[in-house]
Design an enzyme around this catalytic site. Structure first.
Site, mmCIF file in Angstrom:
data_model
loop_
_atom_site.group_PDB
_atom_site.id
_atom_site.type_symbol
_atom_site.label_atom_id
_atom_site.label_comp_id
_atom_site.label_asym_id
_atom_site.label_seq_id
_atom_site.Cartn_x
_atom_site.Cartn_y
_atom_site.Cartn_z
ATOM 1 N N HIS A 254 55.621 -78.454 41.045
ATOM 2 C CA HIS A 254 54.960 -79.696 41.432
ATOM 3 C C HIS A 254 53.424 -79.619 41.399
ATOM 4 O O HIS A 254 52.764 -80.373 40.705
ATOM 5 C CB HIS A 254 55.372 -80.083 42.858
ATOM 6 C CG HIS A 254 56.835 -80.042 43.119
ATOM 7 N ND1 HIS A 254 57.725 -80.990 42.651
ATOM 8 C CD2 HIS A 254 57.570 -79.148 43.819
ATOM 9 C CE1 HIS A 254 58.945 -80.686 43.062
ATOM 10 N NE2 HIS A 254 58.883 -79.587 43.776
HETATM 11 O O1 RIB Z 1 57.906 -81.814 47.646
HETATM 12 C C1 RIB Z 1 57.180 -80.831 46.961
HETATM 13 C C2 RIB Z 1 55.907 -80.494 47.673
HETATM 14 O O2 RIB Z 1 56.203 -80.009 48.991
HETATM 15 C C3 RIB Z 1 55.115 -79.370 46.993
HETATM 16 O O3 RIB Z 1 53.754 -79.559 47.194
HETATM 17 C C4 RIB Z 1 55.596 -78.142 47.725
HETATM 18 O O4 RIB Z 1 54.632 -77.087 47.679
HETATM 19 C C5 RIB Z 1 55.725 -78.675 49.126
HETATM 20 O O5 RIB Z 1 54.440 -78.686 49.716
#
Ligand code: RIB
Ligand code: CA
Length: 322
Positions: A254
């Protein structure tokens, strides 16, 4: 001219890749990293951030931020996280996509004295030109800074948020983690007046990173490239078992997608200016609600409904070849 950014993290596995990409890429000038409680308690997300800084032999300042959300851990009717099933390794051991502490040497460096929200107020008040803020954890630090001095929003060129989900969620039937963990802060940031680009699960799950990229990183075989490959392989094992993507043997990585967007905006596709709100009650607590209609109401967020795997993969791997 490299783009100046402040990166706000809850360092876990994908945050670590975002920090490394931001530090290694010549088109990004990493002004500071702020830590927040999220994937792990603040002491671990901060220590992990310091360990990554030392892995990179980097010198960006680290500001320790908020240990709790604005009110989210006080809210009784909050809908409980419906955890994914556990992923396990070949021995049946549970796999954790975000370990408490990275398997790296204990950090010797320290954080700055100033707490992260005060850093935002101080740095942005003095900034001679607007700076980009990339938020890849719960949005508490910036929300608190905006409570102290709302006008700092005028010194923010763009806020890039990894968060939210329209067709995809990951902590409840309705919500994505970064928003769910502190939805009151998220809502405050979404209405602060700065330009906002949201990189939700809809984009991160389609801009997947696969075994091909982790193999390419191992070929580079620097300590940071190998560590990134380890993190990616772990994420692939978990995703394949509990949240498979379009392509088997791949993961959503992500946070670095937000950095890649600053390098090549085309990594985000189907970007639409929408009105995005956040539910603060009931079964949808923490849900990002995306209204794409053309209406009188303010449209506050450029929302990316898809991401481009090829573009993202190239940016990520090339940066480690620095
Ligand atoms: O949902 C994904 C996010 O939540 C990412 O940033 C992961 O590192 C957590 O922080
Ligand atoms: Ca994160």
């Amino acid at each position: 001219m490299p783009r100046k950014i402040i990166l706000d993290v809850d360092t876990g596995s994908d945050d670590a890749c975002a920090i490394m990409l931001a530090w290694l890429h010549p088109e990004i000038q990493l002004e500071a990293v702020c830590t927040v409680k999220g994937n792990q308690p603040l002491k671990y997300t901060t220590e992990n951030t310091l360990r990554i800084r030392e892995l990179l032999h980097a010198d960006f300042p680290v500001y320790r931020g908020c240990a709790h959300g604005l009110v989210s851990d006080l809210v009784y009717p909050r809908i409980p996280v419906t955890k994914n099933a556990d992923a396990v390794d070949e021995h049946g051991n549970v796999l954790h996509i975000h370990k408490e502490l990275f398997d790296l040497p204990e950090a010797t460096g320290k954080c700055e004295e100033m707490p992260a929200p005060m850093f935002y107020v101080d740095y942005l008040s003095k900034a001679e030109e607007p700076v980009t803020v990339v938020m890849v954890g719960p949005l508490t630090n910036l929300a608190v800074a905006l409570l102290i001095k709302p006008e700092i929003a005028e010194k923010i060129e763009e806020i890039v948020i990894m968060g939210g989900g329209h067709n995809i969620t990951n902590v409840t039937l309705a919500a994505e983690f970064n928003i769910y963990d502190d939805p009151e802060s998220a809502l405050r940031v979404l209405h602060c007046g700065a330009k906002i680009t949201m990189v939700p699960l809809d984009a991160t799950h389609t801009a997947y990173i696969s075994k091909k990229e982790s193999d390419q990183l191992r070929e580079i075989s620097t300590p940071e490239a190998n560590f990134a490959a380890d993190l990616i392989d772990l994420r692939i094992m978990v995703h394949d078992q509990v949240q498979p993507l379009e392509v088997k043997g791949s993961c959503a990585l992500h946070d670095p997608l937000c950095i890649a967007y600053l390098i090549d905006p085309e990594v985000l596709q189907n970007v639409s200016l929408c009105n995005v709100e956040v539910s603060l009650s009931g079964i949808t607590y923490g849900q990002t609600i995306v209204d794409q209609r053309y209406m009188q109401k303010e449209r506050n967020v450029y929302y990316a409904f898809r991401g481009d795997h090829e573009r993202f993969a190239k940016i990520l791997v090339d940066a480690f070849r620095h």
